[in-house]
Enzyme design. Structure first.
Site, mmCIF file in Angstrom:
data_model
loop_
_atom_site.group_PDB
_atom_site.id
_atom_site.type_symbol
_atom_site.label_atom_id
_atom_site.label_comp_id
_atom_site.label_asym_id
_atom_site.label_seq_id
_atom_site.Cartn_x
_atom_site.Cartn_y
_atom_site.Cartn_z
ATOM 1 C CD GLU A 30 6.929 42.101 5.728
ATOM 2 O OE1 GLU A 30 6.580 41.161 6.468
ATOM 3 O OE2 GLU A 30 8.083 42.557 5.705
ATOM 4 C CB CYS A 34 -0.167 39.589 9.389
ATOM 5 S SG CYS A 34 0.783 40.872 10.215
#
Ligand code: NAD
Length: 496
Positions: A235, A269
């Site tokens: 990720e 993110c």
């Protein structure tokens, strides 16, 4: 365990020392790995219900320890209490989701052969824990991110070693303490505090790696795992675009985009990092954004007294400064902010609005991961879409304005997820799989897919009809050839 070497932990908001934790070397990691492998034997064989009961107990302790957890997250990261609360809520919600659905996600899955084999064979798939999962996590959500991976990995029957960020190990040690108090058997969940080198040791010795962090570290982990065909999920970072169309409540849109850009001081993110506003709304949108940003309070949070806290690391602050400098040198204009707030002592940076940005500037191409709102004017929806897709990243994206139009346009976005008139919250809806495309990652967390990655599958076949016998019959005879011919004819005539 004490190698004589320690990591110092400091508060990014005040720069005071918070403590120290062991900087673990390979011997320390091997020691944890040995304990985990021993613990795995008993843990994987427990009934799913027995494992979810331990997680239920851990959830209770997390809630009892709420204040201590929030204090530690805020101290280590510099974020606001509301942002820390989001972390706590998100983590507990994800653990609850997997606790509730574990049985259906982990059970054997029967399949029906589509062709003639359906009359002859019974097939199903069963799932097994992989063994030891190395969870490697970053500093921006030190409570939420480790638990997003460790929770489902544990429920699936794996043991976990968490390698937390070197900047936020204290929150990680609190998580470990909670699991101990929830009576997880010794060795099932452990923490390897340390730096990137410690992470390398975890990667080498784990049976699977679940990594969250930067693109450059992700590549190193992918290479190390690929060399020995070790499963991994990545990720990674993003450069999420937001497109502003006509037809929505512009005041709300501006508020939403400011929130999606500056939440956690822009260190999420899925933060909005590039905004493409169409000509028709540009002027009004920029002035509403400016109004919103100018009203924000920045500082150290004392009981919900500020809207934005400090950045978490000095390196990240320098990246933000470099991006602003580069943009200014290439012709951009800063309409608000643009500087460190030295008077506050720690790593504080002003909420910043930049316009006249364009491709070729670092601020529009590299991950800034800071409190920057960069707005580019585009002619129309199509130009906005093309500009949004001009990125090596593809984590998430958002479209704002008329909902129908936004939904239609969003089909063309090259990103793992899309929000319409919303931002960031897709991460805390555990039913929705989450993962990036392009350079933003490999694999998926959340949803059924998010727990299945911690399992290896085994496909099983047995005879369906073997009257009076349990074993299939394999004669080398004409009758078998005839049966196959008949099966072929069936397939040819699409009888199934
Ligand atoms: P980072 O890559 O520097 O570090 C992440 C972790 O990897 C740390 O624990 C670090 O010690 C460890 N590490 C470093 N080198 C290693 C190596 N060679 N082998 C094994 N482990 C190693 O990232 P960061 O600065 O802590 O985090 C910020 C990044 O994380 C941003 O790019 C952000 O977008 C990304 N992120 C992504 C998601 C997502 O879900 N996609 C979520 C949060 C953060």
């Amino acid at each position: 365990m004490d190698t004589g070497r320690f990591l110092q932990v400091e508060s990014p908001a005040t720069l005071e020392k918070l403590g120290q934790v062991p900087l673990m070397g390979e011997d320390d990691v091997v020691f944890l790995v040995k304990r985990a492998k021993e613990a795995f034997v008993g843990w994987k064989d427990l009934e799913i219900k027995q494992r979810t009961q331990r997680i239920r107990r851990a959830i209770d302790v997390f809630i009892d320890e709420k204040e201590r957890i929030l204090d530690t997250i805020c101290l280590e990261t510099g974020k606001t209490r509301t942002e820390a609360l989001y972390e706590l809520f998100g983590a507990i919600d994800i653990l609850t989701f997997y606790r509730k659905h574990a049985k259906s996600f982990l059970k054997d899955e029967s399949r029906t052969p589509h062709g003639p084999m359906r009359f002859l064979k019974r097939v199903f798939i069963r799932y097994f824990a992989r063994g030891l999962v190395g969870v490697i996590s970053p500093w921006n959500y030190p409570f939420l991110l480790p638990l997003c991976d460790a929770g489902p990995a544990l429920i699936a029957g794996n043991c976990v070693i968490l390698k937390p960020s070197e900047f936020t190990p204290l929150t990680a040690l609190l998580i470990q303490d909670v699991f101990r108090r929830a009576e997880l058997p010794e060795g099932v969940y452990q923490t390897a505090t340390g730096n990137g080198k410690t992470g390398e040791h975890v990667v080498r010795h784990a049976d699977m790696v679940a990594f969250t962090g930067s693109h450059s570290t992700g590549l190193k982990i992918a290479e190390a795992c690929a060399r020995v065909l070790k499963p991994f999920s990545l990720e990674l970072g993003g450069k999420d675009p937001a497109i502003v169309l006509e037809g929505g409540d512009l005041k709300r849109i501006a508020k939403g985009i400011v929130w999606g850009s500056l939440f956690n001081a822009g260190q999420t993110c899925v933060s909005i990092e590039r905004i493409y506003a169409t000509e028709a709304v540009y002027e009004a949108f920029v002035s509403l954004v400016l109004k919103e940003v100018k009203g924000l309070r920045v500082g150290i949070d004392e009981k919900f007294s500020v809207d934005m806290g400090s950045m978490t690391t000095h390196d990240q602050l320098q990246i933000v400064e470099r991006h602003i400098e580069d943009a200014l040198a290439k012709g951009a204009k800063v309409l608000a902010g643009g500087k460190r707030i030295s008077s506050l002592g720690g790593y504080f940076f002003e909420p910043t609005v930049v316009v006249d940005v364009r491709p070729g500037m670092a601020i529009m191409e590299e991950e800034s991961f800071g409190p920057i709102i960069a707005i580019q004017k585009v002619k129309d929806d199509e130009e906005a879409l093309a500009a949004a897709n001009q990125s090596t990243y593809g984590l998430s994206a958002s479209v704002w304005g008329n909902q129908k139009k936004a939904l239609r346009l969003s089909r063309g976005l090259e990103s793992g997820s899309v929000c319409i008139n919303e931002a960031l919250t897709n991460f805390v809806v555990p039913e929705l799989p989450f993962g990036g495309i392009k350079q933003s990652g490999y694999g998926t967390r959340h949803g059924k897919e998010g727990i299945r990655r911690f399992l290896r599958s085994q496909s099983v076949l047995l005879p369906r009809f073997a009257p009076n016998r349990e074993v299939a019959w394999y004669p080398y005879s004409k009758s078998v050839a005839r049966m196959i011919e008949r099966g072929l004819a069936w397939l040819y005539h699409s009888r199934f």
